[in-house]
Design an enzyme around this catalytic site. Structure first.
Site, PDB file in Angstrom:
ATOM      1  N   LYS A  48       7.590   6.152  -2.622  1.00 45.61           N
ATOM      2  CA  LYS A  48       6.195   5.784  -2.426  1.00 45.61           C
ATOM      3  C   LYS A  48       5.737   4.988  -3.639  1.00 45.61           C
ATOM      4  CE  LYS A  48       1.899   5.960  -0.901  1.00 45.61           C
ATOM      5  NZ  LYS A  48       1.485   5.014   0.129  1.00 45.61           N
ATOM      6  N   GLY A  75      -4.267   3.399   1.068  1.00 43.98           N
ATOM      7  CA  GLY A  75      -4.934   3.113  -0.194  1.00 43.98           C
ATOM      8  C   GLY A  75      -4.109   3.449  -1.420  1.00 43.98           C
ATOM      9  N   LEU A  76      -2.789   3.460  -1.258  1.00 44.27           N
ATOM     10  CA  LEU A  76      -1.857   3.708  -2.367  1.00 44.27           C
ATOM     11  C   LEU A  76      -2.099   5.029  -3.098  1.00 44.27           C
ATOM     12  CD1 LEU A  76      -1.588   0.115  -3.895  1.00 44.27           C
ATOM     13  CD2 LEU A  76       0.048   1.261  -2.388  1.00 44.27           C
ATOM     14  N   ASN A 124       5.489  -3.700  -5.681  1.00 44.07           N
ATOM     15  CA  ASN A 124       4.583  -3.792  -4.539  1.00 44.07           C
ATOM     16  C   ASN A 124       3.522  -4.836  -4.865  1.00 44.07           C
ATOM     17  OD1 ASN A 124       2.663  -3.520  -2.538  1.00 44.07           O
ATOM     18  ND2 ASN A 124       2.713  -1.292  -2.501  1.00 44.07           N
ATOM     19  N   CYS A 127       0.743  -4.890  -0.619  1.00 46.52           N
ATOM     20  CA  CYS A 127      -0.083  -3.980   0.175  1.00 46.52           C
ATOM     21  C   CYS A 127      -1.397  -4.675   0.537  1.00 46.52           C
ATOM     22  CB  CYS A 127      -0.358  -2.708  -0.607  1.00 46.52           C
ATOM     23  SG  CYS A 127      -1.461  -1.556   0.246  1.00 46.52           S
ATOM     24  N   ASN A 188       6.026  -6.801   3.738  1.00 49.14           N
ATOM     25  CA  ASN A 188       5.130  -5.662   3.861  1.00 49.14           C
ATOM     26  C   ASN A 188       4.312  -5.837   5.147  1.00 49.14           C
ATOM     27  OD1 ASN A 188       3.455  -3.381   3.237  1.00 49.14           O
ATOM     28  ND2 ASN A 188       3.752  -3.778   1.058  1.00 49.14           N
ATOM     29  N   SER A 262       8.847   2.665   9.702  1.00 48.60           N
ATOM     30  CA  SER A 262       8.129   3.278  10.820  1.00 48.60           C
ATOM     31  C   SER A 262       9.051   3.969  11.824  1.00 48.60           C
ATOM     32  CB  SER A 262       7.297   2.214  11.552  1.00 48.60           C
ATOM     33  OG  SER A 262       6.311   1.682  10.696  1.00 48.60           O
TER      34      SER A 262
END
Length: 295
Positions: A48, A75-76, A124, A127, A188, A262
């Site tokens: 994560k 929202g990270l 990242n 996002c 992403n 997913s």
């Protein structure tokens, strides 16, 4: 269907046991869940996203299941530096730390926490629903280059995850390459939203979120295809992959490995399921099919 020969593979400086990685944000919040994915057949795992300060994330609802994918605006949320201890038992495993920041200095700081403790970093820069982070940084080629340089200087393999929410993804890919990226991860989520007609309001607490899942796959294939022609560093495909044929298609577009996210929600053993169809001792060499759709 095309099958490929099994065996370890080195991608962007990281040695993996196969071509299939767990994508960031899915079962990557604890050391035990990451270990479970490795034991379930993932060739590597991405954590994560971890940032400079602890975050609670957005108010709910944060995740909505759609007919063709998922819509999320987490929202990270993350524990920040405390996560270093969480993954300490996996120090010798192919664990990639996903990190985010709002500046090159923040990226460098976070990379310092994990340096020597993970196999690589995934920046990242993509996002779509975290103000001041992610795509807010990753749409600016200059910032992408600077943030990549700040992390690549550590000498740890540095992957850069790109946003599709730009006019020209190859310009961002080239900026990451110029900054010393070891590999590019594409892509992403796509910025999206849905509205509840019954409640007359957006279904997500944050209104906008990121679309992932099968609906994203054709977009991801196109981005990988474009990047393969634009950069010399490896490209890792990500977005809507749920079958072995999807993996082959992504590799033909130019990906040397893939990340799966997913699809884990529908089948927690998806890595084992895909690998059983993807690999065969008499299969073709992976190098033979990577980028073959470019003629």
């Amino acid at each position: 269907m095309v099958s490929i020969r099994p065996g370890p593979v080195t991608v962007g400086g990281v040695e993996l046991s196969n071509h299939l990685l767990l994508a960031a944000g899915v079962l990557g919040t604890t050391g035990s869940s990451l270990s479970r994915m490795l034991l379930s057949g993932a060739g590597g795992v991405v954590t994560k996203s971890i940032g400079p300060r602890p975050k609670d994330g957005h108010a709910g609802p944060c995740l909505v299941v759609l007919e063709d994918g998922l819509l999320n605006a987490m929202g990270l949320p993350n524990p920040s530096k405390e996560f270093v201890d969480e993954i300490a038992p996996l120090a010798r495993k192919p664990v990639i730390a996903s990190i985010f920041g709002g500046s090159p200095e923040e990226f460098a700081e976070i990379a310092g926490w994990f340096s020597g403790k993970v196999a690589g970093f995934e920046l990242n820069l993509s996002c779509p629903h975290a103000e001041g982070y992610g795509a807010a940084v990753g749409t600016d080629p200059g910032l992408v280059k600077a943030c990549t340089q700040a992390v690549s200087r550590t000498g740890v393999p540095t992957w850069v995850k790109l946003t599709p929410n730009v006019t020209d993804i190859t310009a961002i890919g080239k900026a990451a390459e110029a900054g010393g990226a070891s590999a590019i991860v594409a892509i992403n989520t796509v910025k999206a939203m849905r509205i509840s007609t019954g409640m007359r309001r957006p279904v997500l607490g944050n209104r906008f979120g990121g679309l992932s899942g099968r609906a994203l796959f054709p977009i991801a294939v196109r981005c990988v295809y474009e990047l393969y022609d634009a950069v010399k560093i490896p490209v890792i495909g990500c977005g809507g992959i749920s079958t072995s044929d999807n993996v082959i298609e992504m590799m033909m577009a130019g990906a040397c490995a893939v990340e799966i996210g997913s699809a884990v929600i529908d089948d927690v053993k998806v890595f084992e399921t895909i690998a059983s169809d993807l690999y065969a001792k008499n299969g073709v060499s992976p190098e033979e099919i990577v980028g073959c759709a470019h003629g």
